[in-house]
Enzyme design. Structure first.
Site, PDB file in Angstrom:
ATOM      1  N   VAL A   1     -18.530 -17.759  24.425  1.00  0.00           N
ATOM      2  CA  VAL A   1     -17.367 -17.173  23.769  1.00  0.00           C
ATOM      3  C   VAL A   1     -17.565 -17.152  22.261  1.00  0.00           C
ATOM      4  O   VAL A   1     -17.232 -16.166  21.589  1.00  0.00           O
ATOM      5  CB  VAL A   1     -16.091 -17.969  24.119  1.00  0.00           C
ATOM      6  CG1 VAL A   1     -14.861 -17.342  23.473  1.00  0.00           C
ATOM      7  CG2 VAL A   1     -15.912 -18.065  25.624  1.00  0.00           C
ATOM      8  N   GLU A   2     -18.095 -18.235  21.719  1.00  0.00           N
ATOM      9  CA  GLU A   2     -18.215 -18.367  20.269  1.00  0.00           C
ATOM     10  C   GLU A   2     -19.262 -17.427  19.668  1.00  0.00           C
ATOM     11  O   GLU A   2     -19.010 -16.768  18.669  1.00  0.00           O
ATOM     12  CB  GLU A   2     -18.564 -19.822  19.903  1.00  0.00           C
ATOM     13  CG  GLU A   2     -17.404 -20.784  19.979  1.00  0.00           C
ATOM     14  CD  GLU A   2     -16.394 -20.540  18.860  1.00  0.00           C
ATOM     15  OE1 GLU A   2     -16.720 -19.845  17.885  1.00  0.00           O
ATOM     16  OE2 GLU A   2     -15.269 -21.048  18.981  1.00  0.00           O
ATOM     17  N   SER A   3     -20.434 -17.403  20.254  1.00  0.00           N
ATOM     18  CA  SER A   3     -21.566 -16.727  19.599  1.00  0.00           C
ATOM     19  C   SER A   3     -22.415 -15.895  20.547  1.00  0.00           C
ATOM     20  O   SER A   3     -23.429 -15.354  20.116  1.00  0.00           O
ATOM     21  CB  SER A   3     -22.471 -17.780  18.951  1.00  0.00           C
ATOM     22  OG  SER A   3     -22.977 -18.664  19.950  1.00  0.00           O
TER      23      SER A   3
ATOM     24  N   LYS B   1     -16.179 -10.001  18.388  1.00  0.00           N
ATOM     25  CA  LYS B   1     -14.935 -10.780  18.405  1.00  0.00           C
ATOM     26  C   LYS B   1     -13.879 -10.179  17.475  1.00  0.00           C
ATOM     27  O   LYS B   1     -13.268 -10.865  16.664  1.00  0.00           O
ATOM     28  CB  LYS B   1     -15.202 -12.242  18.041  1.00  0.00           C
ATOM     29  CG  LYS B   1     -16.124 -12.948  19.033  1.00  0.00           C
ATOM     30  CD  LYS B   1     -16.140 -14.439  18.833  1.00  0.00           C
ATOM     31  CE  LYS B   1     -16.719 -14.810  17.489  1.00  0.00           C
ATOM     32  NZ  LYS B   1     -16.811 -16.273  17.331  1.00  0.00           N
TER      33      LYS B   1
ATOM     34  N   TYR C   1      -9.115 -16.323  23.687  1.00  0.00           N
ATOM     35  CA  TYR C   1     -10.242 -17.259  23.602  1.00  0.00           C
ATOM     36  C   TYR C   1     -10.312 -18.191  24.815  1.00  0.00           C
ATOM     37  O   TYR C   1     -11.347 -18.287  25.487  1.00  0.00           O
ATOM     38  CB  TYR C   1     -10.080 -18.059  22.320  1.00  0.00           C
ATOM     39  CG  TYR C   1     -11.143 -19.051  21.981  1.00  0.00           C
ATOM     40  CD1 TYR C   1     -12.308 -18.667  21.320  1.00  0.00           C
ATOM     41  CD2 TYR C   1     -10.981 -20.411  22.267  1.00  0.00           C
ATOM     42  CE1 TYR C   1     -13.273 -19.597  20.971  1.00  0.00           C
ATOM     43  CE2 TYR C   1     -11.930 -21.340  21.921  1.00  0.00           C
ATOM     44  CZ  TYR C   1     -13.082 -20.932  21.274  1.00  0.00           C
ATOM     45  OH  TYR C   1     -14.032 -21.860  20.928  1.00  0.00           O
TER      46      TYR C   1
END
Length: 452
Positions: free
Chosen positions: A114-116, A424, A220
């Site tokens: 999710v982050e990167s 994102k 998220y």
């Protein structure tokens, strides 16, 4: 990084037992962890992780509609998730070990998706960097060193420890609610606390699903849950998810001092590109003179690497040039010539001021290979290296004056929603000239309609 980097024998992630016997938490030291044989042998790391996901089974309410929306996106873009799996391959086993050592939900091992998207060189508009997307200030709080030579936010080992420590602290701050902790990791604890306070004043529930949070944060947590649901499904919900062997890829070696990364790569039998990919925290062609000196290498190359290090003469660790000062030389000019900085040059030569003397000899570190030139910045590695072993083309698009997401999507034959997901971006995000967007080209998993 190709599969050949992994050892031949499959070794499932062992169950972990803390020698101290206390609950794991922010103070866990990896040296205190004893590895025990796993009770169940799982050759596929996805299967091993799926058996240990807990966010959906620990009594927390789940908004199935919001999770389903994320599942639908991943189901329609299966090749995207496969690319992410390819990038995760060298790091995921290591990260899962650390999550297990902290006795945290195994779901968190997939948070970098999710982050990167498991891109160690990922850099966001908010200056967040690395697999775990630390902003500079939070990185400093969690002792991630950041200077000209090195950025701990991109160091896989250092940033993973910092991220788990931070998440554990948020878990405690929000009374053991992991969904609130995850939301706070994304938007900041202050944002979540404010949303909770507003709901309390109006007599509303204060769980994650009822809070008025930023759009990115509202998506998220469901996105992480959706990814875990997809992985846990025996058929991956129709996504042909590439198998990742339940096998350790990485061994961390303390090199004992500064070393040229090209030299280290040769000692380990790797390419310099692979050395950068396993050690993305190093900004330049060598490790920081003041440390850290830790390098990840493939596990099956550890013995060769350590033996080569032991036999390497000290003067061969880093290549140096001697510069004799001429009449018109300045510290800044010399630094520019050798692709270094004034502070680095002054520190290495014990200079207390910028005053130089004719015929004074300065010691200057230089790169052994052009590829590892000191001017090579992380942004260039993102475009040229971070997915060099994966199918398809990953580029970084610099937004021009007058462009919008629809125009860019048309140009690359992708969808607006895909660009938003890769970067994102929310639906309300406004592009500015000079912004950089990650674009995947040459894949057929995207809808033909790019109208957005």
């Amino acid at each position: 990084v190709t599969a050949s980097l992994g050892p031949d024998a499959a070794t499932p992630i062992p169950d972990l037992n803390l020698v101290s016997g206390s609950d794991a938490g922010p103070d866990v030291q990896w040296s205190d962890v004893t590895l025990l044989p796993a009770e169940t042998q799982n050759d596929d790391l996805w299967h091993y992780l799926a058996q240990r996901f807990t966010l959906q089974s620990d009594g927390l309410a789940i908004d199935d509609v919001r999770v389903q929306g994320e599942l639908d996106w991943f189901a329609a873009h299966g090749e995207y998730l496969n690319r992410v799996a390819g990038r995760a391959r060298p790091y995921l086993y290591y990260i899962a070990q650390q999550v297990e050592a902290h006795k945290m939900p195994m779901d968190i091992a997939l948070l970098p998706v999710v982050e990167s998207a498991f891109d160690p060189f990922a850099y966001s508009y908010g200056r967040a960097s690395g697999l775990w997307q630390f902003v500079p200030a939070t990185g400093h709080i969690y002792e991630l060193k950041q200077n000209w030579w090195y950025d701990g936010r991109r160091d896989v080992g250092a940033s993973t420890k910092a991220a788990l420590d931070y998440l554990y602290a948020l878990h405690d701050e929000f009374d053991g609610d992991w969904l609130l902790a995850l939301a706070a990791y994304n938007s900041g604890p202050g944002t979540v606390e404010h949303a909770i306070a507003v709901n309390r004043r109006h007599g509303r529930p204060t769980d994650f699903w009822h809070l008025d949070l930023p759009a990115e944060t509202r998506a998220y947590v469901p996105r992480l849950i959706a990814i875990c649901k997809l992985v846990a499904d025996p058929n991956h919900m129709g996504v042909d998810l590439t198998t990742i062997p339940n096998t350790p890829y990485l061994a961390q070696v303390d090199t004992g001092g500064q070393i040229d990364l090209a030299t280290a790569a040769k000692l380990a039998g790797m390419t310099t590109e692979q050395m950068y990919l396993l050690n993305p925290g190093y900004n330049r062609w060598a490790t920081d003179p003041q440390g850290p000196y830790l390098l990840f290498v493939p596990l099956d190359a550890k013995d060769t690497f350590t033996e080569g290090l032991a036999a390497l003469p000290a003067h061969d660790r880093v290549q140096w040039a001697s510069h004799t000062v001429s009449r018109h030389d300045t510290v800044g000019g010399i630094a520019s010539k050798y692709h270094t900085t004034v502070p680095v040059l002054k520190e290495l030569n014990g200079l207390r001021s910028n005053t130089l003397h004719v015929n004074q000899v300065l010691l200057v570190p230089v790169a052994r290979e052009t590829l590892a030139d000191a001017s090579l910045h992380a942004a260039q590695r993102v475009a040229g290296m971070s997915d060099m072993h994966l199918p398809g083309g990953r580029i970084v698009h610099k937004v021009k004056d007058g462009e919008n997401l629809w125009i860019i999507a048309q140009h690359y034959h992708v969808t607006v929603s895909s660009i938003q997901h890769w970067n994102k971006l929310t639906a309300k995000h406004v592009l500015h000239k000079g912004d950089r967007l990650v674009i995947w080209r040459g894949h057929h998993d995207l809808d033909e309609d790019s109208s957005g």
